[in-house]
Design an enzyme around this catalytic site. Structure first.
Site, short mmCIF file in Angstrom:
data_model
loop_
_atom_site.label_atom_id
_atom_site.label_comp_id
_atom_site.label_asym_id
_atom_site.label_seq_id
_atom_site.Cartn_x
_atom_site.Cartn_y
_atom_site.Cartn_z
N ASP A 197 0.88 -1.17 0.00
CA ASP A 197 0.00 0.00 0.00
C ASP A 197 0.92 1.22 0.00
OD1 ASP A 197 -1.53 2.19 0.68
OD2 ASP A 197 -2.72 1.15 2.19
N THR A 224 -3.53 5.33 -3.37
CA THR A 224 -4.58 6.33 -3.55
C THR A 224 -4.02 7.37 -4.51
OG1 THR A 224 -3.81 7.46 -1.57
CG2 THR A 224 -5.74 6.04 -1.33
#
Ligand code: DSN
Length: 428
Positions: A197, A224
């Site tokens: 991540d 993201t």
């Protein structure tokens, strides 16, 4: 339809104007925030906001998809190229949704996943007990050493003992480069799927300034899109399509990971994708290929390192003693202060930061001992070295004046003046 918002909804109009003023006059040092370019911001309110497009390019559940297919295909191609992946899913609504989709794609309820403890720098969605998914999957947590760096001996011991299906490398408060090679070595032993991540550092991985987990054998990566990448709010789920079965037992045979990721995002976890966000991600992906984005990413890390050295010179203690990325974490545990007091004090002079836990924090999460400070947003506004030093000085002066309202008010005016020279890019 063309009556201005100030007439149809003055309360909302006023709230927008107030937020514009707050952003313009204040200094944004929250490590996960940034500013989108005017082009990216504009495209988000394009006509693609009107369209339903369940499914994927060429395989949709509604008609009228000629142009949604064009933009999603472009976004996918650009994401694959930028991050060196074989596959990209661009539909996850944000990081939490993307992580949950990935877990569901490759694990069954009860399966074990090893991730970094929230209080040591991991993220809520990496298995914090307050989340629903911590009840579905068996999240086990590794921690950091007293020097703040990941305890790889513990990661190895836990992996040997628990035989996890997934090993997760990633963080939301960790100022060091991740040692993907060490994770990969451990995962090989336990035949785990390697998942990174990189939400905070996506911009530095995209530009090759920080390491790319795929270069170390990772099977899938999530980022993201609105932090160091400064894109619209969304997420990319990237994966390798040529991965041989990473699991040792025949009964565990896992289907092609990219196929499972797509299916987990839709229809398992989500419905219609937000095509207005996807078109803006496509535009931002092109911006990220430019030399000016590379220069921006590089300057962000220069500024963060300088901020760290200035704060150290003022006598502050930093988790891990410094930074390799865009953030520094100040450790107040041995002082009268804590992260919440520091955050409130800095708010008073117009500087936004976020309180943060530190490893083995003696204080509770609402009053943690750390303060996380990041440079991506102010670097987008054009801040370079000399003004980074000024930012460190503002922080120090404010923290010295925690109970001196007069001094804080004076600093507030100085911050406002400073911010006048560094306009927010997309506020017109
Ligand atoms: N809220 C983000 C952060 O600040 O790190 C992560 O979701």
């Amino acid at each position: 339809m063309s009556t201005p918002l100030s007439t149809t909804d003055p309360e909302i109009r006023t709230a927008i104007e107030n937020e514009q003023r707050r952003q313009s006059e204040g200094m944004e040092l929250i490590a996960s925030e940034n500013y989108q370019s005017p082009a990216v911001l504009a495209v988000q309110s394009s006509v693609f906001a009107n369209k339903y497009s369940e499914g994927f390019p060429g395989k949709r559940y509604y008609g009228g998809q000629e142009y949604t297919d064009t933009i999603e295909t472009l976004a996918i191609q650009r994401a694959k190229q930028l991050f060196k992946s074989d596959h990209a899913n661009v539909q996850a609504l944000s990081g939490a949704a993307a992580n949950l989709a990935f877990y569901s794609a490759v694990m069954q309820p009860g399966d074990t996943i090893l991730g970094m403890d929230l209080t040591h720098g991991g993220h809520l969605t990496h298995g914090a007990p307050v989340t629903f998914f911590s009840k579905v999957f068996n999240f086990q947590r590794y921690k950091t050493l007293p020097n703040g760096k990941i305890d790889f001996a513990q990661v190895r011991d836990l992996a040997r003992e628990l035989n996890p299906k997934v090993i997760l490398a990633g963080f939301s408060a960790y100022p060091r480069e991740l040692e993907y090679d060490k994770f990969a070595e451990i995962a090989k032993e336990s035949w785990a799927i390697l998942y990174a991540d990189i939400s905070h550092i996506g911009g530095f991985v995209a530009t090759g300034i920080l390491k790319n987990p795929f270069d170390y054998g990772f099977h899938a990566v999530m980022t993201t899109t609105h932090k160091s990448l400064r894109w619209p709010r969304g997420a990319l789920l990237l994966s390798k399509g040529t991965v041989s079965n990473p699991l040792k037992k025949p009964e565990d045979t896992i289907e092609h990971i990219p196929t499972r990721i797509d299916r987990a995002v839709f229809p398992w976890m989500q419905g219609g994708p937000h095509m207005n966000t996807i078109v803006a991600i496509a535009v931002a992906l092109k911006e990220a290929q430019t030399s000016s984005f590379f220069d921006y990413a590089q300057q962000t890390l220069v500024n963060a390192k300088l901020l760290a050295s200035e704060l150290l010179a003022y006598g502050y203690t930093l988790v891990t003693g410094g930074t390799d990325n865009h953030m520094v974490i100040v450790d107040f545990s041995w002082t009268q202060r804590n992260g919440a007091i520091a955050e409130r004090t800095l708010d008073k002079i117009g500087i936004s930061t976020s309180k943060s836990t530190i490893p083995d924090d003696p204080n509770p999460p609402f009053r943690p001992s750390g303060l996380r400070i990041g440079m991506p947003a102010m670097t987008t506004r054009g801040v370079k070295e000399s003004w980074t030093k000024k930012i460190a000085s503002f922080i120090h002066q404010a923290l010295l004046a925690t109970n001196d309202e007069e001094k804080l008010a004076q600093l507030r005016e100085e911050v406002k003046e400073f911010c006048g020279s560094y306009p927010v890019p997309s506020i017109r």
